[in-house]
Design an enzyme around this catalytic site. Structure first.
Site, PDB file in Angstrom:
ATOM      1  N   LYS A  13      35.668  28.035  87.042  1.00 50.26           N
ATOM      2  CA  LYS A  13      34.961  26.953  87.742  1.00 50.26           C
ATOM      3  C   LYS A  13      35.647  26.598  89.066  1.00 50.26           C
ATOM      4  O   LYS A  13      34.995  26.434  90.085  1.00 50.26           O
ATOM      5  CB  LYS A  13      34.886  25.690  86.867  1.00 50.26           C
ATOM      6  CG  LYS A  13      34.206  25.899  85.531  1.00 50.26           C
ATOM      7  CD  LYS A  13      34.029  24.583  84.775  1.00 50.26           C
ATOM      8  CE  LYS A  13      35.311  23.839  84.454  1.00 50.26           C
ATOM      9  NZ  LYS A  13      36.213  24.531  83.531  1.00 50.26           N
ATOM     10  N   ARG A  86      32.855  16.247  79.912  1.00 52.08           N
ATOM     11  CA  ARG A  86      33.562  17.007  78.885  1.00 52.08           C
ATOM     12  C   ARG A  86      32.955  16.781  77.508  1.00 52.08           C
ATOM     13  O   ARG A  86      33.329  17.457  76.557  1.00 52.08           O
ATOM     14  CB  ARG A  86      35.030  16.582  78.794  1.00 52.08           C
ATOM     15  CG  ARG A  86      35.895  17.017  79.955  1.00 52.08           C
ATOM     16  CD  ARG A  86      36.039  18.519  79.994  1.00 52.08           C
ATOM     17  NE  ARG A  86      37.385  19.009  80.049  1.00 52.08           N
ATOM     18  CZ  ARG A  86      38.115  19.170  81.145  1.00 52.08           C
ATOM     19  NH1 ARG A  86      37.652  18.835  82.311  1.00 52.08           N
ATOM     20  NH2 ARG A  86      39.322  19.689  81.079  1.00 52.08           N
ATOM     21  N   ARG A 157      50.721  25.159  85.979  1.00 51.54           N
ATOM     22  CA  ARG A 157      50.401  23.822  85.497  1.00 51.54           C
ATOM     23  C   ARG A 157      51.058  23.603  84.139  1.00 51.54           C
ATOM     24  O   ARG A 157      51.014  24.495  83.290  1.00 51.54           O
ATOM     25  CB  ARG A 157      48.878  23.675  85.343  1.00 51.54           C
ATOM     26  CG  ARG A 157      48.194  23.239  86.609  1.00 51.54           C
ATOM     27  CD  ARG A 157      46.700  23.259  86.516  1.00 51.54           C
ATOM     28  NE  ARG A 157      46.123  22.683  85.308  1.00 51.54           N
ATOM     29  CZ  ARG A 157      44.822  22.545  85.107  1.00 51.54           C
ATOM     30  NH1 ARG A 157      43.956  22.934  86.034  1.00 51.54           N
ATOM     31  NH2 ARG A 157      44.363  22.025  83.994  1.00 51.54           N
ATOM     32  N   ARG A 168      43.510  22.838  74.330  1.00 52.30           N
ATOM     33  CA  ARG A 168      42.444  22.626  75.320  1.00 52.30           C
ATOM     34  C   ARG A 168      41.207  23.447  74.953  1.00 52.30           C
ATOM     35  O   ARG A 168      40.082  22.973  75.073  1.00 52.30           O
ATOM     36  CB  ARG A 168      42.948  23.004  76.717  1.00 52.30           C
ATOM     37  CG  ARG A 168      43.995  22.018  77.220  1.00 52.30           C
ATOM     38  CD  ARG A 168      44.726  22.559  78.436  1.00 52.30           C
ATOM     39  NE  ARG A 168      43.869  22.708  79.592  1.00 52.30           N
ATOM     40  CZ  ARG A 168      44.108  23.565  80.586  1.00 52.30           C
ATOM     41  NH1 ARG A 168      45.163  24.360  80.538  1.00 52.30           N
ATOM     42  NH2 ARG A 168      43.301  23.626  81.608  1.00 52.30           N
TER      43      ARG A 168
HETATM   44  P1  AMP Z   1      41.097  20.375  84.017  1.00 50.84           P
HETATM   45  O1  AMP Z   1      41.848  20.454  85.310  1.00 50.84           O
HETATM   46  O2  AMP Z   1      39.626  20.116  84.229  1.00 50.84           O
HETATM   47  O3  AMP Z   1      41.373  21.546  83.109  1.00 50.84           O
HETATM   48  O4  AMP Z   1      41.642  19.065  83.252  1.00 50.84           O
HETATM   49  C1  AMP Z   1      42.985  18.953  82.867  1.00 50.84           C
HETATM   50  C2  AMP Z   1      43.123  17.833  81.858  1.00 50.84           C
HETATM   51  O5  AMP Z   1      42.732  16.580  82.449  1.00 50.84           O
HETATM   52  C3  AMP Z   1      42.245  17.950  80.620  1.00 50.84           C
HETATM   53  O6  AMP Z   1      42.822  18.783  79.617  1.00 50.84           O
HETATM   54  C4  AMP Z   1      42.147  16.490  80.174  1.00 50.84           C
HETATM   55  O7  AMP Z   1      43.345  16.056  79.536  1.00 50.84           O
HETATM   56  C5  AMP Z   1      42.041  15.753  81.503  1.00 50.84           C
HETATM   57  N1  AMP Z   1      40.635  15.638  81.945  1.00 50.84           N
HETATM   58  C6  AMP Z   1      40.052  16.222  83.025  1.00 50.84           C
HETATM   59  N2  AMP Z   1      38.765  15.880  83.129  1.00 50.84           N
HETATM   60  C7  AMP Z   1      38.503  15.064  82.068  1.00 50.84           C
HETATM   61  C8  AMP Z   1      37.348  14.383  81.613  1.00 50.84           C
HETATM   62  N3  AMP Z   1      36.165  14.519  82.230  1.00 50.84           N
HETATM   63  N4  AMP Z   1      37.463  13.622  80.495  1.00 50.84           N
HETATM   64  C9  AMP Z   1      38.627  13.486  79.847  1.00 50.84           C
HETATM   65  N5  AMP Z   1      39.764  14.107  80.214  1.00 50.84           N
HETATM   66  C10 AMP Z   1      39.715  14.889  81.326  1.00 50.84           C
END
Ligand code: AMP
Length: 211
Positions: A13, A86, A157, A168
């Protein structure tokens, strides 16, 4: 038309979002980036969420929704929503409280989850320009140096370590189906085969946007 990118962590993405921004003029809002930014600033919010993020679980819905709303102005721009929604509650909130009166399409990056652990543990990011690498499939030309901006600040990360990656992916598979059904029911869902190369995925998305 605003775009909502749906897909497991590591499904591509972020890579596609930066291409849609540079070639098609969209703005990108990623709730993961916004949260990591709060952690970097050591804000109160950042302190509250960092343990949750590093465990691979989801942050509280209302908190992420407020952060999202504070970081997009839909009137004058077209957005890519990356990492939000999510779960089904967030999908409904995006519809009712953010996108009211605006057209949107959800793009699902479909991929065998078995492929993703390896992708994620090998992912490296540039701290300075945000470029995304993979040590196996898209390594920087010079080890540890960003091809794009020449910075030597490539990093992994903290939530891309193997244990967190498993959580995740589990959270993703536990929550995605109702979200897909929601967009399918509205007639707004496009499914893209994310196992293709990045150029093919982009071609498919572009075709959908340009109709
Ligand atoms: P990402 O960069 O989208 O993989 O997000 C990294 C982490 O941020 C996720 O594993 C969640 O802990 C948190 N996170 C990101 N977006 C959301 C969301 N829409 N709702 C809840 N937690 C989020």
């Amino acid at each position: 038309m605003h775009l909502i990118l749906l897909g497991a962590p590591g499904s591509g993405k972020g890579t596609q979002a930066s291409r849609i921004v540079s070639e098609l003029g969209y703005l990108h809002v990623s709730t993961g980036d916004l949260l990591r930014n709060e952690i970097r600033k050591e804000s109160e919010l950042g302190k509250r969420v960092s343990a949750v993020i590093n465990s691979g679980q989801l942050v509280d819905d209302s908190l992420v929704l407020e952060l999202l709303k504070a970081n997009c102005t839909l009137e004058d721009n077209v957005y890519i929503f990356d990492g939000f929604p999510r779960n089904i509650e967030q999908a409904k909130a995006l519809d009712n409280k953010v996108l009211t009166g605006h057209q949107s399409k959800a793009i699902y990056f479909k991929l065998d989850l078995g492929l993703l652990t390896e992708r994620l543990v090998n992912r490296r990011m540039c701290k300075d320009c945000g470029a995304i690498y993979n040590l196996v499939s898209k390594a920087p030309k010079k080890s540890g140096v960003c091809d794009n901006c020449n910075s030597s600040n490539l990093y992994q990360r903290p939530d891309d370590h193997e244990d967190t990656v498993k959580n995740r992916l589990q959270v993703f598979s536990d929550t995605i189906n109702p979200v897909l059904e929601f967009y399918e029911g509205k007639g707004d869902l496009v499914v893209v085969d994310a196992s293709q190369g990045a150029d093919d995925v982009f071609g498919h998305i572009k075709g959908q946007i340009q109709g």
